[in-house]
Design a protein around this motif. Sequence first.
Motif, PDB file in Angstrom:
ATOM      1  N   VAL A  60       0.945  -1.367  -0.080  1.00 16.47           N
ATOM      2  CA  VAL A  60      -0.239   0.019   0.026  1.00 16.47           C
ATOM      3  C   VAL A  60       0.853   1.118   0.127  1.00 16.47           C
ATOM      4  N   SER A  64       1.149   3.896  -3.150  1.00 17.95           N
ATOM      5  CA  SER A  64       0.667   5.052  -2.950  1.00 17.95           C
ATOM      6  C   SER A  64       1.739   6.377  -3.239  1.00 17.95           C
ATOM      7  N   TYR A 150      -9.638   6.437  -4.922  1.00 12.59           N
ATOM      8  CA  TYR A 150      -9.524   5.471  -4.122  1.00 12.59           C
ATOM      9  C   TYR A 150      -8.506   5.883  -2.950  1.00 12.59           C
ATOM     10  N   LEU A 151      -7.429   6.533  -3.444  1.00 10.58           N
ATOM     11  CA  LEU A 151      -6.221   7.194  -2.385  1.00 10.58           C
ATOM     12  C   LEU A 151      -6.959   7.947  -1.423  1.00 10.58           C
ATOM     13  N   TYR A 153     -10.164   7.869  -0.150  1.00 10.73           N
ATOM     14  CA  TYR A 153     -10.937   7.252   0.452  1.00 10.73           C
ATOM     15  C   TYR A 153     -11.274   7.734   1.926  1.00 10.73           C
ATOM     16  N   PRO A 154     -10.126   7.906   2.785  1.00 12.26           N
ATOM     17  CA  PRO A 154     -10.408   8.318   4.067  1.00 12.26           C
ATOM     18  C   PRO A 154     -11.280   9.724   4.033  1.00 12.26           C
ATOM     19  N   TRP A 155     -11.233  10.484   3.175  1.00  9.62           N
ATOM     20  CA  TRP A 155     -12.042  11.926   3.094  1.00  9.62           C
ATOM     21  C   TRP A 155     -13.423  11.714   2.699  1.00  9.62           C
ATOM     22  N   ALA A 157     -15.001   8.428   3.073  1.00 11.83           N
ATOM     23  CA  ALA A 157     -15.499   7.080   3.556  1.00 11.83           C
ATOM     24  C   ALA A 157     -16.860   7.348   4.476  1.00 11.83           C
ATOM     25  N   ILE A 161     -20.887   5.193   3.251  1.00 15.19           N
ATOM     26  CA  ILE A 161     -21.283   4.161   4.189  1.00 15.19           C
ATOM     27  C   ILE A 161     -22.723   3.711   3.525  1.00 15.19           C
ATOM     28  N   GLY A 162     -22.626   2.252   3.377  1.00 13.95           N
ATOM     29  CA  GLY A 162     -23.748   1.737   2.720  1.00 13.95           C
ATOM     30  C   GLY A 162     -24.193   1.985   1.196  1.00 13.95           C
ATOM     31  N   ALA A 170     -13.054   0.730  -6.885  1.00 13.21           N
ATOM     32  CA  ALA A 170     -12.103  -0.283  -7.136  1.00 13.21           C
ATOM     33  C   ALA A 170     -12.209  -1.194  -8.322  1.00 13.21           C
TER      34      ALA A 170
END
Lengths: 231, 552
Positions: A60, A64, A150-151, A153-155, A157, A161-162, A170
């Motif tokens: 990872v 990245s 994708y990178l 994603y933390p922002w 996420a 949800i759902g 992906a």
Amino acid sequence: MTDLSMAAGTPPVKTKRSVMIYSRYERFWHWSQAILIFVLALSGFAVHGTLPFVKFSTAVTIHSWAAIALIVLWIFTTFWHFTTGQWKQYLPQISGLPAVIRFYAWGILTGAPHPYSKTLRRKQNALQSLAYLFFMVMIGPALWSSGIVYLTYPWWASWAIGTLGLPIVAFVHTAAAFLMITFVVIHVYMTTTGKTVTHYVRTMITGYDSIELTPAEIAYLEEERSGLLGK
Amino acid sequence: MRSSLGVAGALFAVALLFSGVSRAEDVAEQLSSAPAKPVAAQKSSGLKGGTADHSKFEALKGPFADGSEVTKACLSCHTEAGKHFMKSIHWTWDYTNPKTGQKLGKHNVINNFCTNARGNEGMCAQCHAGYGWKDDTFDFSNQNNIDCLVCHDTTATYYRLPNSRGHDACGVMFEGKKPIDLPKVAQHVGLPGRQNCGTCHYNGGGGDGVKHGDLDSSLNAPSKALDVHMSPDGGNFACTNCHVSDKHIVSGSRYDMIAKDEKGPGAPGSRRDIATCESCHSSKPHDKPSLIGFQLDTHAERIACQTCHIPEIARGGVATMVDWDWSTAGKFIDGKGYALEEYKQGDGKERHTYWTIKGDFKWNENFAPTYKWFDGRMMYTTIDTKIDDSEQPVPINAVMGGPNDPKARIWPFKEMHTRLPWDPKNKSLVYNHLWGKDDTAFWGNFDMVKSVAAGMKIENRPFSGEVGFLPTVSNWPITHMVAPKTDAVKCGECHTEKSRLAGLPGIYMPAHSTVRWLDLLGYAMFVTTIGGVVLHGLARVVMGKKKTHGEV
């Protein structure tokens, strides 16, 4: 007969000269991109689970950082393409396409001449520029755009949800990665189809290839761009 | 991991005489953890550097006839402590969950270990922080009934006995203990240490480590590898360093959990009602700036801290029980009860695998938890629940929440599987009267229809007269025994085909989750292309006419 040929105009006598066709930046771009793509493919397919012997967190991290490096490289290269006008190299030339395909499918085996000759203005044959165009406007953007999403994603996420957000991103990224590695296989193989097996690779390293120039082109190069002419 | 059957000496049938002292010792061993030694200078939240030397107080000089007289002395200075404590669940054993409305607390619930405290208070209320609760006559309004010492003794010499006698066989189990020097204990009170809380919380379910899997006597003096917070080589935390309290109300109840704490630490010292990891570490605790730290913080959105930071259950050498079959209880050899000890746990101690009064047991240690989505709510199967037994095992406490619920995270659990007595006609769990010196208590009479009838009679609950055995599962959230960060679960233990989280709904994890047809298509395209260029290359060689003039 003679009259007829005279009437059509005498083609200028072309001379083979060694000319720099890949500039220093273009070569730097090509090879650093090549290394990054190999690193990204290996680390990417490790993240994907295809290469399970690579530690996941290592894969990872490498993937990245390599992705970030490639994005920076592409930003510079896009700039380079437009400031130098080199983007025109990728314009499709559909009319020449069947002949080139015929050559690689059959002519190359029987020793037929390549239907296309490199010129100063046009470094790539019809099939090649189409392939590179596909690479640069389809595979590349599909990879980097889905990769950036994708990178980061933390922002996003918590908003995803759902939803199918992550699986779709992906999916696009994986699909484009498969196209990329397939492109690389063909591309690497095609480099062996020059005068010698290593001819094209050497050209991409030195930048010089011998191409036929008209007297006018030679005159221009000698006068204005003498650095581009090799010995 | 070791199976309960695989231990050498499996045929070591320790035929303990059921009506004799030999068995009594055995019971005592089962019920009390390794002797606690006082562990000094544990870190408790808030208070530090006491300002009173209790050995100098006149009121604590004694003599004291019993613990209750010590309490009276305590309350003569700590005038409000009794009022405060009486509101705590440690006293009431009664709790109504505000989220689910369910009436819980030890006084009400049925668990799938020793089943129910209700009707067995004489035994079970050993762990009630009060003196003398053996039946419904206990006075919950008398402050002198509070047991201050069980939590505040720092000498490790204080102990508690059952509040009533069981049958002879059971009744002698605690005899032969050294009498307690009450003045000495009273003069050496202090903030609770791990061993104080552990008196009860290590021994839930009937013995050391039986119930929780993350709480046992190994936490009295744990290595750093076992528990980074509680180890004297680490933080040396007392339980109360995280389980902070306000007026004797201790935070961190399992009945109403916070599965995801988004407030984090709050203002310094402000949070007195919470024992979450985030209340110290915040919800974004990983090393930054670092790509992995950045990603791990995101993981914490959906994954409880415990899921990665507690890699295995029961790591301290004390096993935990994972399976109990009540249906085999009541077997005799030559008319006598017996016990088998066919499981040897990490610290060398042998554990019961069969016991006439309880049935068959299975144990485990150093094993990966079971992972479930959890939003903090647990729905209990109580004595009032009409059970749907179409899907077994029936959850004793169903873990609520799912992937689409932003408040839910993936949590680790120990699953306890038990074939539990129930009423198959009325489809309900039952109160089982196990303890007592009467002719219905199961431990002595071994007639479960009789003991269940007696248990159900306490609250005049319906009982069909039939006892069956229902496969049940209870879920014990794993939250202690936090390993050093270098021992946390590695990325690749979940991001892999055989993931720890395999089977959980609503997850997409690279290296675990794949779109099968895309992969097949992709690999096929790649391999076919390689095959194609190899063939093309071979053809060029074979045709022997590598005179290409073209340009690429």
